[in-house]
Design a protein around this motif. Structure first.
Motif, short mmCIF file in Angstrom:
data_model
loop_
_atom_site.label_atom_id
_atom_site.label_comp_id
_atom_site.label_asym_id
_atom_site.label_seq_id
_atom_site.Cartn_x
_atom_site.Cartn_y
_atom_site.Cartn_z
N ASN A 71 -28.78 -76.58 57.63
CA ASN A 71 -27.55 -76.13 56.97
C ASN A 71 -26.59 -77.29 56.73
N ASP A 72 -26.55 -78.24 57.67
CA ASP A 72 -25.68 -79.41 57.49
C ASP A 72 -26.16 -80.27 56.31
N ALA A 73 -27.47 -80.36 56.14
CA ALA A 73 -28.00 -81.11 55.00
C ALA A 73 -27.64 -80.40 53.69
N ARG A 79 -21.70 -80.23 48.71
CA ARG A 79 -20.39 -80.89 48.65
C ARG A 79 -20.42 -82.06 47.67
N ARG A 80 -21.50 -82.80 47.63
CA ARG A 80 -21.60 -83.92 46.69
C ARG A 80 -21.51 -83.46 45.24
N VAL A 81 -22.02 -82.27 44.94
CA VAL A 81 -21.90 -81.71 43.59
C VAL A 81 -20.43 -81.47 43.27
N VAL A 82 -19.68 -80.88 44.20
CA VAL A 82 -18.25 -80.65 43.99
C VAL A 82 -17.53 -81.98 43.79
N PHE A 103 -30.11 -77.39 36.91
CA PHE A 103 -29.37 -78.58 37.32
C PHE A 103 -30.33 -79.73 37.60
N GLU A 104 -31.41 -79.41 38.31
CA GLU A 104 -32.37 -80.44 38.70
C GLU A 104 -32.98 -81.12 37.47
N GLU A 105 -33.32 -80.33 36.43
CA GLU A 105 -33.92 -80.90 35.21
C GLU A 105 -32.89 -81.69 34.41
N SER A 106 -31.68 -81.14 34.25
CA SER A 106 -30.69 -81.72 33.35
C SER A 106 -29.91 -82.89 33.94
N PRO A 111 -32.52 -84.56 43.98
CA PRO A 111 -32.30 -83.26 44.62
C PRO A 111 -32.17 -83.35 46.14
N ASP A 112 -32.55 -84.47 46.72
CA ASP A 112 -32.33 -84.67 48.16
C ASP A 112 -30.89 -85.07 48.45
#
Length: 161
Positions: A71-73, A79-82, A103-106, A111-112
């Motif tokens: 969950n922390d990961a 959070r990085r997306v925000v 999102f992953e494709e575009s 994704p990690d």
């Protein structure tokens, strides 16, 4: 039996962001908001981790029974997306889905490192913009998002900030 709420539209998600804005956001506010989320999660027996960051500093973190290091990961990735897009992680994903992609494709981002899944919401302050994020991880993504939105609504409706 109640019907499950429908998936919000991009417009509805954008309206949440316009509405859920703070006048200020202090360390004490982070503690109070985080504590409210912990209370909500305990009432629901939700196995979540909760995190609040402001300007790159972690101001609040709690891991409830049933949550896990994973969950922390997820918190960090959402959070990085925000932080990158200045919008809720669920909204960023919804915008891509509305265009018929992911999102992953575009985004072409790792994704990690980034996850446009629900649960992280911008902490926006009038006159300053997005200064941080409040994040929940442990439920299905729309439930994570809704828990954060509900907490923000309650907190802001209390009129303390």
């Amino acid at each position: 039996m109640t019907q499950p709420a429908s998936t919000p539209t991009v417009e509805e998600l954008e309206e949440q962001e316009r509405r859920l804005v703070f006048r200020r956001f202090s360390h004490e506010d982070a503690w109070a908001l985080g504590s409210l989320l912990v209370e909500m999660a305990r009432e629901r027996q939700a196995p979540v981790a909760i995190d609040i960051h402001r300007a790159g500093q972690q101001l609040f973190h709690a891991a409830l029974p049933g949550s896990a290091p994973d969950n922390d990961a997820w918190i960090a990735r959402k959070r990085r997306v925000v932080e990158r897009y200045g919008s809720a992680s669920y909204l960023v994903g919804a915008r891509h889905r509305a265009k018929g992609t992911t999102f992953e494709e575009s985004s072409r981002l790792d994704p990690d490192t980034y996850a446009a899944h629900g649960g992280s919401f911008p902490i926006a302050v009038e006159g300053a913009g997005v200064i941080g994020a409040v994040t929940v991880s442990g439920l299905p993504q729309l439930e994570d998002h809704r828990m954060v939105v509900e907490a923000l609504e309650r907190f802001l409706d209390a009129g303390t900030v």
